[in-house]
Design an enzyme around this catalytic site. Sequence first.
Site, PDB file in Angstrom:
ATOM      1  N   ARG A 101     -68.179 -33.032 -64.400  1.00 33.77           N
ATOM      2  CA  ARG A 101     -69.232 -32.023 -64.246  1.00 33.77           C
ATOM      3  C   ARG A 101     -70.583 -32.623 -63.897  1.00 33.77           C
ATOM      4  NH1 ARG A 101     -67.347 -27.974 -69.122  1.00 33.77           N
ATOM      5  NH2 ARG A 101     -65.680 -26.968 -67.926  1.00 33.77           N
ATOM      6  N   GLY A 117     -57.682 -28.215 -72.439  1.00 37.72           N
ATOM      7  CA  GLY A 117     -57.823 -29.418 -73.265  1.00 37.72           C
ATOM      8  C   GLY A 117     -57.754 -29.081 -74.749  1.00 37.72           C
ATOM      9  N   LYS A 137     -64.562 -33.443 -68.486  1.00 37.41           N
ATOM     10  CA  LYS A 137     -64.200 -32.032 -68.685  1.00 37.41           C
ATOM     11  C   LYS A 137     -63.222 -31.612 -67.583  1.00 37.41           C
ATOM     12  CE  LYS A 137     -66.681 -31.592 -72.351  1.00 37.41           C
ATOM     13  NZ  LYS A 137     -66.047 -31.355 -73.656  1.00 37.41           N
ATOM     14  N   ARG A 160     -66.224 -23.392 -65.323  1.00 36.77           N
ATOM     15  CA  ARG A 160     -67.675 -23.380 -65.588  1.00 36.77           C
ATOM     16  C   ARG A 160     -68.476 -23.718 -64.329  1.00 36.77           C
ATOM     17  NH1 ARG A 160     -67.674 -21.451 -70.335  1.00 36.77           N
ATOM     18  NH2 ARG A 160     -66.174 -22.215 -71.851  1.00 36.77           N
ATOM     19  N   ASP A 205     -70.849 -27.280 -72.922  1.00 43.42           N
ATOM     20  CA  ASP A 205     -70.212 -26.499 -71.852  1.00 43.42           C
ATOM     21  C   ASP A 205     -71.227 -25.748 -70.985  1.00 43.42           C
ATOM     22  OD1 ASP A 205     -67.724 -27.348 -72.639  1.00 43.42           O
ATOM     23  OD2 ASP A 205     -67.316 -25.600 -73.893  1.00 43.42           O
ATOM     24  N   LYS A 265     -63.681 -18.302 -76.549  1.00 38.70           N
ATOM     25  CA  LYS A 265     -62.460 -19.032 -76.184  1.00 38.70           C
ATOM     26  C   LYS A 265     -62.045 -19.993 -77.305  1.00 38.70           C
ATOM     27  CE  LYS A 265     -62.794 -22.340 -72.820  1.00 38.70           C
ATOM     28  NZ  LYS A 265     -62.327 -23.649 -73.322  1.00 38.70           N
ATOM     29  N   GLN A 311     -62.789 -31.193 -80.421  1.00 40.07           N
ATOM     30  CA  GLN A 311     -61.348 -31.267 -80.163  1.00 40.07           C
ATOM     31  C   GLN A 311     -60.742 -32.452 -80.909  1.00 40.07           C
ATOM     32  OE1 GLN A 311     -60.855 -31.116 -75.901  1.00 40.07           O
ATOM     33  NE2 GLN A 311     -61.466 -28.979 -75.807  1.00 40.07           N
ATOM     34  N   ARG A 366     -58.109 -21.001 -81.873  1.00 35.77           N
ATOM     35  CA  ARG A 366     -57.901 -21.325 -83.288  1.00 35.77           C
ATOM     36  C   ARG A 366     -57.253 -20.162 -84.037  1.00 35.77           C
ATOM     37  NH1 ARG A 366     -61.663 -24.459 -81.033  1.00 35.77           N
ATOM     38  NH2 ARG A 366     -62.227 -26.477 -81.943  1.00 35.77           N
TER      39      ARG A 366
HETATM   40  C1  S3P Z   1     -63.964 -27.155 -77.479  1.00 33.41           C
HETATM   41  C2  S3P Z   1     -64.733 -28.253 -77.651  1.00 33.41           C
HETATM   42  C3  S3P Z   1     -65.527 -28.887 -76.576  1.00 33.41           C
HETATM   43  C4  S3P Z   1     -65.699 -27.961 -75.386  1.00 33.41           C
HETATM   44  C5  S3P Z   1     -64.450 -27.249 -75.019  1.00 33.41           C
HETATM   45  C6  S3P Z   1     -63.907 -26.443 -76.185  1.00 33.41           C
HETATM   46  C7  S3P Z   1     -63.190 -26.633 -78.611  1.00 33.41           C
HETATM   47  O1  S3P Z   1     -64.877 -30.074 -76.169  1.00 33.41           O
HETATM   48  O2  S3P Z   1     -66.174 -28.697 -74.271  1.00 33.41           O
HETATM   49  O3  S3P Z   1     -64.691 -26.359 -73.934  1.00 33.41           O
HETATM   50  O4  S3P Z   1     -62.719 -25.480 -78.556  1.00 33.41           O
HETATM   51  O5  S3P Z   1     -63.046 -27.361 -79.601  1.00 33.41           O
HETATM   52  P1  S3P Z   1     -65.110 -31.451 -76.961  1.00 33.41           P
HETATM   53  O6  S3P Z   1     -64.948 -31.135 -78.372  1.00 33.41           O
HETATM   54  O7  S3P Z   1     -64.086 -32.412 -76.505  1.00 33.41           O
HETATM   55  O8  S3P Z   1     -66.505 -31.860 -76.567  1.00 33.41           O
END
Ligand code: S3P
Length: 424
Positions: free
Chosen positions: A342, A93, A338, A385, A311, A22, A166, A27
């Site tokens: 969670r 997110g 999240k 999840r 995750d 994912k 992120q 990206r």
């Molecule tokens: C992700 C980063 C993670 C992860 C999310 C996907 C990403 O979050 O929990 O499911 O694709 O960069 P954080 O970077 O905020 O921890």
Amino acid sequence: MDKKVKKLYKGLNGSIKIPADKSISHRAIMFSSLAKGKSTIKNFSKGQDPNSTLKIFKQLGVEFNFIDEQTLTVVSPGKFNSTDTPLDCGNSGTTMRLVSGILAGIEIPTVLIGDESLSKRPMKRIIEPLSLMGANIQSTDGHAPLIIQKAPLHSINYASKLASAQVKSCILLAGLNTDGTTTVTEPSISRNHTELMLKYMGADINTNGKTVSITKSTLEPKTIEICGDISSAAYFIVAALIVPGSDVILQNVGLNPTRTGILEVCRAMGADIEILNQTIKAGEPVGDIRIKYSSLKACNISGETIPKLIDELPVIAVLATQAQGETRITDAKDLRNKESDRITVTVNALKKLGANIEELDDGFVIQGKTQLRGGVSLETFHDHRIAMSLFVAGLICPQEILIEGFEWAGISFPEFEELFNSLM
Ligand code: S3P
């Protein structure tokens, strides 16, 4: 959609291909949309979250043509149309945080919205660094909708309090189109798919330990082949370890060391896990994983390991109920931010199933091994999840469980149940 899950009286057996990652799928769409010309994406995810990203870039004027269900070409004019219609990030997110960095960096005014769950998630973590770069972003008390207005950005040196891919990616993507060099330092290393893919597409980006630097660059269109998602593989890894008689091979799984915390933990617990056929795809290490039912012992999970399995923690909690001794998971407070909280949701659900689990502010403590009971209904709280972790728990409950809102699994893994059935 309610889902009934029954105990499995024989092991999971067989070999399956794990669907696309994912994080990497998001990206691939974003970065090929930034690269003027024609890119090709192979093995794109069928999950709803990556599709939210694709729809946004379509709205911004990028052309996507599917050659088959999971192969597409991306034709980018190298610039985006502005749009008066808000960009809908759905439940994702990653979409909201990374797209904010991209659009702030190229000064495209926009409004980003999300669903009920995403609208409750914290956005100050990106508003703060983007504002330090000069961005003009308004929110409702740090939550979506995010209103981004045209403003010129300048590069920064940012020390993040969070280990978050992120947040890191948002700043790097803003920096990609900003004069000078932008630097992000994290407390622990989070997943580095942004760094690997930007480098693969020709960006001037460099990593030195926990620090990543990017200098304004133009991306080249490429062919990007997406590997399988270790976060999706995690449900099969845990199920095979706890359902007696299991012997499973998971093919084409991404083995990026910033994501393989679950394998480290399983090995520390004494799991019988083997990696086969290792190779590299679009800069990412990939391989097959063979897992056999194992007798497990408890272990502690904390510190720098947490971002490598963030995750997977709900399903690791299920695993820990079947390990002998006390498993202590700490330093994971961000799990409360999240798709659901969670920590609370996992603890309450596993307690209902008969687990010996205690909630901590930043994690949980589980005493095992416990016979889970079942015979209850459980909610998913708009969280894919949680839905999939509860399904795995149900496979060892003598009494059937009912999972309410199981359709949320489709956010990342629409093939989940079909693949499980193929191993039963
Ligand atoms: C992700 C980063 C993670 C992860 C999310 C996907 C990403 O979050 O929990 O499911 O694709 O960069 P954080 O970077 O905020 O921890």
